[in-house]
Design an enzyme around this catalytic site. Structure first.
Site, PDB file in Angstrom:
ATOM      1  N   GLU A   1       0.834  -1.107  -0.113  1.00  0.00           N
ATOM      2  CA  GLU A   1      -0.002  -0.094  -0.080  1.00  0.00           C
ATOM      3  C   GLU A   1       0.982   1.297   0.018  1.00  0.00           C
ATOM      4  O   GLU A   1       1.811   1.431   0.674  1.00  0.00           O
ATOM      5  CB  GLU A   1      -1.024  -0.015   1.274  1.00  0.00           C
ATOM      6  CG  GLU A   1      -1.591   1.320   1.277  1.00  0.00           C
ATOM      7  CD  GLU A   1      -2.878   1.337   2.282  1.00  0.00           C
ATOM      8  OE1 GLU A   1      -2.622   0.512   3.440  1.00  0.00           O
ATOM      9  OE2 GLU A   1      -3.824   1.952   2.238  1.00  0.00           O
TER      10      GLU A   1
ATOM     11  N   CYS B   1      -6.617   0.853   2.896  1.00  0.00           N
ATOM     12  CA  CYS B   1      -7.359   2.040   2.902  1.00  0.00           C
ATOM     13  C   CYS B   1      -7.544   3.116   1.597  1.00  0.00           C
ATOM     14  O   CYS B   1      -8.581   3.582   1.412  1.00  0.00           O
ATOM     15  CB  CYS B   1      -7.087   2.842   4.245  1.00  0.00           C
ATOM     16  SG  CYS B   1      -7.536   2.099   5.667  1.00  0.00           S
TER      17      CYS B   1
ATOM     18  N   ASN C   1     -11.937  -3.788   0.640  1.00  0.00           N
ATOM     19  CA  ASN C   1     -10.843  -3.982   1.623  1.00  0.00           C
ATOM     20  C   ASN C   1     -11.289  -3.690   2.973  1.00  0.00           C
ATOM     21  O   ASN C   1     -11.847  -2.705   3.297  1.00  0.00           O
ATOM     22  CB  ASN C   1      -9.511  -2.829   1.261  1.00  0.00           C
ATOM     23  CG  ASN C   1      -8.638  -2.613   2.564  1.00  0.00           C
ATOM     24  OD1 ASN C   1      -7.982  -3.651   2.884  1.00  0.00           O
ATOM     25  ND2 ASN C   1      -8.642  -1.468   3.102  1.00  0.00           N
ATOM     26  N   GLU C   2     -11.155  -4.776   3.767  1.00  0.00           N
ATOM     27  CA  GLU C   2     -11.374  -4.372   5.422  1.00  0.00           C
ATOM     28  C   GLU C   2     -12.826  -3.648   5.481  1.00  0.00           C
ATOM     29  O   GLU C   2     -12.668  -2.731   6.119  1.00  0.00           O
ATOM     30  CB  GLU C   2     -10.148  -3.941   5.652  1.00  0.00           C
ATOM     31  CG  GLU C   2     -10.037  -4.133   7.397  1.00  0.00           C
ATOM     32  CD  GLU C   2      -8.796  -3.684   7.718  1.00  0.00           C
ATOM     33  OE1 GLU C   2      -8.866  -2.365   8.422  1.00  0.00           O
ATOM     34  OE2 GLU C   2      -7.971  -4.251   7.620  1.00  0.00           O
TER      35      GLU C   2
END
Ligand code: AHR
Length: 650
Positions: A47, A260, A382-383
């Protein structure tokens, strides 16, 4: 008789003083393979956090090269990041006025290079003097090496004095010129110019200066400096030492570009891959919710290319029209406006795999890769937080991908934390893999090493797509190793794993607790956790072997064993998170004979030991030859992870 042999071995191994405690035993049933260890078991999660891309893996040395930085003050960045310094369109740039020179420097947008790159620097020359212009100090200084080649480029135009050259100069921290080049003349139209700089000395905090003389207005954009020596020599390439560090991890899957940043601080800020491909000057930059700016110079093409270069399966992650749940407000694309987000997923498959004459395949081909990238996986979400909005949208994406790209495996998200709140949704949707994330203390990883032993095998397999034990000490590394022994035992269920985050640049760090690789402008620090990842990957083997360990009163040890079919080696992995050395005897059952010598790769150190910029090599693996056999004694050092390879007998 057997006991006598063991006792003899034990006495021989425990030295003249002997040892009062009975030895532990590890028995490996070489004739009892259990589960296959998937090729993809050890992967990476990348990321752009902690300046992992710009100022990190992406080798560009100029910061804010296209003058697109802007203030993030109003962006309500939730983690008001420690040491956060706000941005302006001239961040990292200074005006230069040499001996009698005077100019006005501003950032304008009236006649941009293109719509995605709307800003550029404008020099209004008041008095040319010896030269006027601007200078960039990179990411806290530009690091250059004596004698190496650096490729300079920029887009420029000017209103007058077309013959006045641009003088390009690298200066060391004392302001002395250590490399020069000239761009001979500039027309009235935006044009790209290039030059090569070869520094006459090594400098860690150099600046790059562009000055000119003459009169009128000079417009500059995309001012760039790349080392020629990028990973695999690619244009617009990656920092060699950092890319090499990830290649050496032997990753077999590469999850990108987040995290994120994928779903963004509100949907406006989401990562849209289409903005990251094509000519770099026409890519659309985005601000990064970790508190800085991303140029997208490292974009989807470069990620796919990197995967190919390191032999890892690409696993791109896309938002499902839902923004990051950690940032408020959590936004949802209205259901009747979700199609462009679905198209992003479908078009991505075409970009990666489509023929060179398809719409998106052509973009890939024009970027220099007519052959497909052979994408096999797409990650959706994502999450994500468990919301009705997510649950309403996720199935629409799954359906579209299944219908239109049935060959693609779908990696869904289990949501946040070890309680996997969205796993039921993933089960309902029968995703091919469900991605679970957790950042927990080391003790959690030790205590939860049996997490997958009793998992319902009728449900979708698992990708442990982000995990870390919140620290980069030897103890953290061993705790993660213990967890990995549990994962190998359950590799029929857990088919991929990735530590997180991957990179952190010292001084540009938002995620401070633990990162796999730390770096500055010239040094790469591999953490003990890095070596655990590397050694597990290099010593994975093909099939898990049934085994049993009995360490008596000693606790916090774990064992995994596998067979490496290519070499015939039995690979025994032992992690010891205790402060005690543990004497043990290894038995290989169900095997004819073994070689008498094998290899030991040992990672050991004090509980709190860590690698640092000052001592990057304090903890590192040490390989040696050791005596092995069907039965042999071995002392497991305190706070250690070891990989013993026992070759077959002849
Ligand atoms: O790895 C850092 C962050 O942790 C990721 O962006 C996110 O997925 C998780 O919360």
């Amino acid at each position: 008789m057997r006991n006598k042999i063991l006792l003899a071995l034990w006495l021989a191994a425990s030295g003249p003083m002997g040892c009062l405690a009975a030895p532990g035993t590890i028995t490996i049933q070489v004739d009892r393979p259990t589960v296959s260890l998937p090729e993809t078991l050890y992967g990476l999660f990348y990321e752009d956090i902690n300046n992992a891309a710009d100022g990190g893996l992406y080798a560009e040395l100029v910061q804010n090269r296209s003058f697109e930085y802007h203030s993030l003050e109003s962006k309500n960045i939730q983690l008001k990041l420690e040491g956060f310094v706000d941005f302006t369109p001239l961040s990292a740039w200074q005006k230069v006025e040499q001996e009698g020179g005077a100019c006005n420097l501003s950032v304008e947008s009236a006649q941009p290079l293109n719509d995605n790159n709307p800003h550029y620097a404008l020099l209004r020359i008041v008095n040319a003097g010896k030269g006027v212009g601007l200078s960039n100090d990179g990411f806290g200084g530009i690091s250059v090496e004596k004698g190496a080649s650096y490729d300079f480029s920029l887009f420029a135009k000017r209103s007058a004095s077309p013959d006045a050259p641009l003088r390009i100069t690298l200066r060391n921290a004392a302001g002395e010129a250590i490399g020069t080049a000239t761009v001979p003349g500039i027309s009235t139209k935006w044009e790209r110019h290039t030059a090569v700089l070869v520094p006459t000395e090594t400098a860690e905090k150099a600046t790059l200066e562009v000055v000119t003389t003459g009169a009128g207005e000079v417009c500059l954009d995309m001012v760039s400096l790349f080392p020629r020596d990028t990973f695999k020599g690619r244009n617009n390439g990656l920092r060699n030492d950092l890319a090499q560090a990830i290649a050496e991890l032997n990753p077999k899957v590469f999850r990108f570009p987040g995290g994120c940043i994928v779903h963004g601080h509100g949907l406006e800020n989401a990562y849209r891959w289409k903005e990251t491909v094509g000519p770099v000057e026409a890519r659309k930059p985005n601000w990064n919710l970790w508190g800085y700016h991303q140029t997208h110079g490292l974009g989807y093409f470069e990620y796919f290319q990197l995967c190919e270069d390191i032999g890892a399966e690409p696993l791109p992650i896309l938002a499902v029209g839902v923004s990051c749940g950690f940032r408020k407000p959590n936004e949802f694309a209205p259901l009747d406006e979700v199609q462009p987000w679905i198209d992003d997923a479908l078009d991505l498959v075409e970009f990666a795999n489509g023929p060179a004459d398809s719409r998106w395949g052509r973009v890939r081909a024009e970027m220099g890769h007519p052959a497909p990238f052979n994408l096999k996986y797409v990650g959706l979400g994502n999450e994500d937080h468990d919301t009705p909005g997510f649950r309403a949208r996720f199935p629409i994406f799954v359906k579209a991908l299944r219908e239109q790209c049935p060959e693609i495996k779908i990696v869904g998200t289990s949501g946040l934390g070890p309680k996997v709140p969205l796993y039921d949704c993933m089960c309902e949707q029968r995703v091919d893999l469900s991605d679970e994330h957790y950042y927990q203390p080391p003790e959690w990883f030790i205590e939860n090493q049996h997490r997958f032993d009793a998992w319902d095998r009728s449900q979708p397999p698992v990708f442990v797509g982000e995990y870390a034990s919140r620290g980069n000490t030897m103890y953290n590394a061993v705790a993660e190793a213990i967890y990995l022994t549990g994962i190998e035992r359950n590799a029929d269920l857990v088919q991929m794993t990735a530590y997180a985050p991957l990179f952190a640049r010292y001084g540009f760090t938002q995620w401070k607790a633990a990162n796999l690789i730390w770096f500055d402008h010239k040094t790469v620090v591999r953490t003990p956790n890095y070596y655990v990842q590397q050694l597990f990957s290099l010593n994975k083997g093909d099939v898990y072997l049934e085994n049993k360990a009995d360490f008596g009163a000693a606790t916090n040890l774990a064992v995994a064993a596998s067979l490496d079919k290519a070499t015939g080696d039995v690979v025994v992995k032992i992690a010891n998170a205790s402060g005690q050395a543990v004497e043990t005897i290894l038995h290989l059952a169900g095997v004819g004979a073994t070689a008498s010598e094998g290899t030991l790769t040992l990672l050991a150190g004090e509980k709190t030991a860590a690698n640092t910029l000052e001592q990057p090599g304090r903890i590192q693996p040490v390989a040696s030859r050791i005596k092995v056999g069907k039965h042999f004694a071995y002392t497991i050092p305190p706070m250690s992870v070891q990989f013993i390879r026992i070759p077959p007998g002849r």
